[in-house]
Scaffold this active site. Sequence first.
Site, PDB file in Angstrom:
ATOM      1  N   GLU A 280       0.802  -1.226   0.000  1.00  0.00           N
ATOM      2  CA  GLU A 280       0.000   0.000   0.000  1.00  0.00           C
ATOM      3  C   GLU A 280       0.839   1.283   0.000  1.00  0.00           C
ATOM      4  OE1 GLU A 280      -2.747  -0.450   3.290  1.00  0.00           O
ATOM      5  OE2 GLU A 280      -3.783  -2.087   2.291  1.00  0.00           O
TER       6      GLU A 280
ATOM      7  N   GLU B 205      -5.429 -10.756  -1.515  1.00  0.00           N
ATOM      8  CA  GLU B 205      -6.252 -10.558  -0.306  1.00  0.00           C
ATOM      9  C   GLU B 205      -7.738 -10.545  -0.642  1.00  0.00           C
ATOM     10  OE1 GLU B 205      -4.930  -7.263   2.134  1.00  0.00           O
ATOM     11  OE2 GLU B 205      -2.835  -7.574   1.579  1.00  0.00           O
TER      12      GLU B 205
END
Length: 363
Positions: A159, A274
């Site tokens: 991220e 994910e």
Amino acid sequence: MTTAPSDRRAILKGALGGVLCVGSALGTPLGHGPAMAAAPRKIPFGAAVRGDALAADAAYGAALADRCRLLVPEGGLKWPVLRPNRETFDFGEADRIAAFARRNGLGLRGHTLAWYGGMPAWAEAITSPVEAEWVLTSHIETVVSRYRGFIGSWDVVNEPMPDNPASPQDLRRFVWTKTLGAEYIPIAFKAAHAADPAARLVLNEYDIEYVGPRFAQRRAGILAIARSLLDRGIPIHAIGLQAHLFADRELDRDGLQSFLREIKAMKLDVLVTELDVIDAGLPTDFATRDAIVAKKAADFLQAVDEVTPPSAVLTWGITDRYTWVPIYFTRSDGTANRPLPLDSDLRPKPLMNVIERFTGSAS
Ligand code: XIL
């Protein structure tokens, strides 16, 4: 268990035994082909695992062992767990998950080495670039080399993009960008490669698959990071699509597919790291909700597969019994979220069928 890294490495090597390789998540190419093709194919399926639940809930462990070929610790390899303070590494949870994977013949992914989320206060307080580089690289060296030969692929940087980037060059503000700027990314990849030259190194990001300028900007940012690493000869092997899918958001098929074509042109792999489907805005009825969730995941996987079949698919948890989704996306009707392949009684839902068909693990 809190021990000095050097003592523990020898113990762990013994406990884990030899090298375990599963599919192209660990570097072995898998068969490529169209989605849902008649020809059988095998894409490793895996799930994020919680150490506390694994210790307390035998049925959960059995479901993971039964359904998965890969695991990834949901929190056990993150800084707040590994680094309660500057002096110690606490590998207790990660080692227990690694031992479970080993016992059950499963591969393990590593998540994550450089991420803003939950950084311990002692690390977040670093202001000197020299100290920052030392702390970051020595952390990566210690953690990656401990599982060398067992963890075959690492989310090195997680991220890096801000939620709403002002430009593709914009990076999330946290200790490593405040001290090292954009250089924290190549520093992290170089350190991971030095610690385990055989590990597949992944740049992992979320919110890149939807319609709108915010998402286009995020895609451009990830491509720019990958390109810059490659231009400088710094090892990166794959882009991880987190795929926390919002059931009620429109996928940008074209945007996602042109992003994936760029990744493919750079000769990088793609992993779905994910996957889950956030159902906060969906109807209460379980059958209706589960069908929409499954369809969303199928549409996403199909869009990815048309460009580049992912080298692994992992969901962020295996069962609705243990999911992060309600932390941020509780439902207003008071019912529990249903984002994962198995329900809270460990029964397969339509999402499980989609994944099994897609990965070729359907019996
Ligand atoms: C989440 C875990 O699931 C939670 O249990 C934890 O408290 C916070 O982190 N993207 C990521 C993951 O890359 O690390 C996050 O995991 C979920 C979003």
